[in-house]
Design a protein around this motif. Structure first.
Motif, PDB file in Angstrom:
ATOM      1  N   LEU A  94       0.808  -1.222   0.000  1.00 32.44           N
ATOM      2  CA  LEU A  94       0.000   0.000   0.000  1.00 32.44           C
ATOM      3  C   LEU A  94       0.842   1.274   0.000  1.00 32.44           C
ATOM      4  CD1 LEU A  94      -3.186  -0.484   2.208  1.00 32.44           C
ATOM      5  CD2 LEU A  94      -2.931  -0.589  -0.273  1.00 32.44           C
ATOM      6  N   LYS A  95       2.152   1.149   0.030  1.00 34.62           N
ATOM      7  CA  LYS A  95       3.014   2.334   0.016  1.00 34.62           C
ATOM      8  C   LYS A  95       2.798   3.157  -1.246  1.00 34.62           C
ATOM      9  CE  LYS A  95       6.406   5.016   1.452  1.00 34.62           C
ATOM     10  NZ  LYS A  95       6.287   6.064   0.435  1.00 34.62           N
ATOM     11  N   SER A  96       2.409   2.512  -2.343  1.00 35.93           N
ATOM     12  CA  SER A  96       2.184   3.246  -3.597  1.00 35.93           C
ATOM     13  C   SER A  96       1.014   4.221  -3.487  1.00 35.93           C
ATOM     14  CB  SER A  96       1.946   2.276  -4.752  1.00 35.93           C
ATOM     15  OG  SER A  96       0.784   1.501  -4.529  1.00 35.93           O
ATOM     16  N   LYS A  97       0.145   4.011  -2.509  1.00 39.74           N
ATOM     17  CA  LYS A  97      -0.957   4.945  -2.271  1.00 39.74           C
ATOM     18  C   LYS A  97      -0.497   6.157  -1.457  1.00 39.74           C
ATOM     19  CE  LYS A  97      -3.961   2.078  -4.109  1.00 39.74           C
ATOM     20  NZ  LYS A  97      -4.593   2.355  -5.426  1.00 39.74           N
ATOM     21  N   HIS A  98       0.711   6.076  -0.915  1.00 39.80           N
ATOM     22  CA  HIS A  98       1.250   7.143  -0.062  1.00 39.80           C
ATOM     23  C   HIS A  98       2.702   7.423  -0.467  1.00 39.80           C
ATOM     24  CE1 HIS A  98      -2.272   6.415   2.512  1.00 39.80           C
ATOM     25  NE2 HIS A  98      -1.997   5.142   2.348  1.00 39.80           N
ATOM     26  N   PRO A  99       2.951   7.750  -1.728  1.00 37.63           N
ATOM     27  CA  PRO A  99       4.338   7.853  -2.210  1.00 37.63           C
ATOM     28  C   PRO A  99       5.144   8.992  -1.599  1.00 37.63           C
ATOM     29  CG  PRO A  99       2.810   8.686  -3.858  1.00 37.63           C
ATOM     30  CD  PRO A  99       1.973   8.043  -2.788  1.00 37.63           C
ATOM     31  N   LEU A 100       4.472   9.997  -1.028  1.00 42.93           N
ATOM     32  CA  LEU A 100       5.191  11.141  -0.466  1.00 42.93           C
ATOM     33  C   LEU A 100       5.547  10.946   1.005  1.00 42.93           C
ATOM     34  CD1 LEU A 100       3.211  14.084  -2.121  1.00 42.93           C
ATOM     35  CD2 LEU A 100       5.245  12.891  -2.956  1.00 42.93           C
ATOM     36  N   PHE A 127      16.911  11.698 -18.706  1.00 41.01           N
ATOM     37  CA  PHE A 127      17.135  10.580 -17.788  1.00 41.01           C
ATOM     38  C   PHE A 127      16.084  10.573 -16.684  1.00 41.01           C
ATOM     39  CE2 PHE A 127      19.312   8.814 -13.973  1.00 41.01           C
ATOM     40  CZ  PHE A 127      19.637   7.556 -14.479  1.00 41.01           C
ATOM     41  N   GLY A 128      15.598   9.375 -16.371  1.00 40.51           N
ATOM     42  CA  GLY A 128      14.689   9.209 -15.252  1.00 40.51           C
ATOM     43  C   GLY A 128      15.153   8.057 -14.388  1.00 40.51           C
ATOM     44  N   ARG A 129      14.937   8.159 -13.082  1.00 37.20           N
ATOM     45  CA  ARG A 129      15.405   7.125 -12.165  1.00 37.20           C
ATOM     46  C   ARG A 129      14.385   6.904 -11.047  1.00 37.20           C
ATOM     47  NH1 ARG A 129      21.156   5.494  -9.784  1.00 37.20           N
ATOM     48  NH2 ARG A 129      20.547   4.677  -7.758  1.00 37.20           N
ATOM     49  N   TYR A 130      14.278   5.656 -10.641  1.00 39.23           N
ATOM     50  CA  TYR A 130      13.401   5.263  -9.543  1.00 39.23           C
ATOM     51  C   TYR A 130      14.182   4.362  -8.608  1.00 39.23           C
ATOM     52  CZ  TYR A 130       9.640   2.618  -7.171  1.00 39.23           C
ATOM     53  OH  TYR A 130       8.822   2.019  -6.241  1.00 39.23           O
ATOM     54  N   THR A 144       5.044  11.495  -9.040  1.00 40.79           N
ATOM     55  CA  THR A 144       4.431  10.271  -8.536  1.00 40.79           C
ATOM     56  C   THR A 144       3.782   9.566  -9.719  1.00 40.79           C
ATOM     57  OG1 THR A 144       2.353  11.408  -8.007  1.00 40.79           O
ATOM     58  CG2 THR A 144       4.018  11.263  -6.264  1.00 40.79           C
ATOM     59  N   VAL A 145       4.028   8.282  -9.828  1.00 36.28           N
ATOM     60  CA  VAL A 145       3.486   7.501 -10.945  1.00 36.28           C
ATOM     61  C   VAL A 145       2.773   6.279 -10.371  1.00 36.28           C
ATOM     62  CG1 VAL A 145       5.349   8.279 -12.465  1.00 36.28           C
ATOM     63  CG2 VAL A 145       5.556   6.083 -11.303  1.00 36.28           C
ATOM     64  N   PRO A 146       1.761   5.776 -11.060  1.00 34.19           N
ATOM     65  CA  PRO A 146       1.012   4.622 -10.560  1.00 34.19           C
ATOM     66  C   PRO A 146       1.925   3.427 -10.283  1.00 34.19           C
ATOM     67  CG  PRO A 146      -0.165   5.638 -12.384  1.00 34.19           C
ATOM     68  CD  PRO A 146       1.185   6.300 -12.324  1.00 34.19           C
ATOM     69  N   GLY A 147       1.788   2.846  -9.101  1.00 36.98           N
ATOM     70  CA  GLY A 147       2.546   1.657  -8.747  1.00 36.98           C
ATOM     71  C   GLY A 147       3.876   1.923  -8.090  1.00 36.98           C
ATOM     72  N   ALA A 148       4.364   3.156  -8.125  1.00 40.70           N
ATOM     73  CA  ALA A 148       5.663   3.480  -7.529  1.00 40.70           C
ATOM     74  C   ALA A 148       5.497   3.777  -6.046  1.00 40.70           C
ATOM     75  CB  ALA A 148       6.296   4.668  -8.244  1.00 40.70           C
ATOM     76  N   LEU A 149       6.410   3.284  -5.236  1.00 40.21           N
ATOM     77  CA  LEU A 149       6.332   3.482  -3.795  1.00 40.21           C
ATOM     78  C   LEU A 149       6.812   4.864  -3.375  1.00 40.21           C
ATOM     79  CD1 LEU A 149       7.581   0.050  -2.397  1.00 40.21           C
ATOM     80  CD2 LEU A 149       5.373   0.664  -3.407  1.00 40.21           C
ATOM     81  N   VAL A 150       7.683   5.443  -4.190  1.00 44.41           N
ATOM     82  CA  VAL A 150       8.206   6.793  -3.959  1.00 44.41           C
ATOM     83  C   VAL A 150       8.231   7.501  -5.315  1.00 44.41           C
ATOM     84  CG1 VAL A 150       9.611   6.105  -1.973  1.00 44.41           C
ATOM     85  CG2 VAL A 150      10.596   6.014  -4.268  1.00 44.41           C
TER      86      VAL A 150
END
Length: 258
Positions: free
Chosen positions: A145-151, A230-233, A214-220
């Motif tokens: 559920l962290k993806s619902k609270h990425p910030l 360039f993009g990084r996760y 913030t993008v769907p499915g990302a935890l942060v």
């Protein structure tokens, strides 16, 4: 529900199920993470990759695990998924006997979610560790559920509790209910890098400015740099540990088929 476990070594025809469930479970960008040794799971460690099926032979879910040697010290825990698979591979090549099983992924088929299957998968992993006389099952847990609270910072998120004083996150809660203990946060368990165009294709979003998104499915949030194209996760996970003893194994653990 009566279920049993089948390993990839015993049933190589199960491979399409592993691919299908992985594609179903993860956001597209995670399929592009830097996992240099992931293939060794299917080449060298087939007997540690499994599915669980019901009486009708329907695939309910799967588990990815890998054995390696760990001295039990927090400081020597791998810093990411890629380092885990590399340690397992190097241990195999150098003839070092493993003493720990690492749970890399547990995926439940969409149609069988909310039926306790995730718990059964972890119980199966614990039983698998016991069958090989490993001291512990450890897991870099991805809080679902962290993806619902990425910030929200991950160290604050894992402190959120239910009224029963259990973790707010349901996946962390499954582990805790089975007796697992928190070890430490892994800030960069998975790293995904790509061009801005890659990220737009992976997410279906546009990134008109440099910065955090913030993008769907990302935890942060992910970081986008237009000048560098360039993009990084950097995905955080949580190291958790299950101590494996004969008396700690559940009576309802699925039957093993090797």
């Amino acid at each position: 529900m009566s279920i049993h476990m089948l390993t990839l070594k015993e049933c190589p025809e199960l491979m399409p199920h592993f691919r299908a469930l992985s594609e179903e479970a993860w956001p597209e960008f995670l399929h592009h993470a830097a996992l240099y040794r992931w293939s060794v799971l299917f080449d060298e460690f087939k007997h540690f990759q499994f599915v669980i099926v019901n009486e009708a032979e329907e695939v309910l879910g799967l588990g990815h695990t890998v054995p390696f040697f760990w001295d039990g010290c927090l400081a020597t825990l791998p810093e990411g998924i890629a380092e885990i698979t590399e340690a397992a591979y190097q241990g195999l090549q150098n003839g070092h006997a493993p003493n720990t099983l690492c749970a890399l992924a547990a995926i439940v088929s969409t149609e069988f979610r909310s039926q306790g299957i995730s718990t059964r998968i972890i119980q199966t992993m614990r039983s698998l560790a016991a069958e090989h006389s490993f001291q512990s099952l450890i897991a870099p847990v991805r809080p679902t559920l962290k993806s619902k609270h990425p910030l929200v910072p991950i160290d604050r998120y894992i402190d959120w509790k239910t009224l029963e004083d259990l973790p707010f996150d349901p996946w962390l809660r499954v582990h805790v209910r089975l007796g697992a203990q928190f070890l430490k946060i892994i800030p960069q368990a998975l790293i995904v890098q790509g061009s801005v165009r890659d990220w737009e294709e992976w997410t279906g979003m546009r990134f008109p400015l440099s910065g955090l998104y913030t993008v769907p499915g990302a935890l942060v949030p992910i970081s986008i740099d237009l000048r560098q194209d360039f993009g990084r996760y950097d995905e955080p996970n949580i190291w958790m540990k299950h101590v494996i003893t004969a008396c700690s194994l559940p009576d309802q653990a699925p039957t093993m088929y090797w």
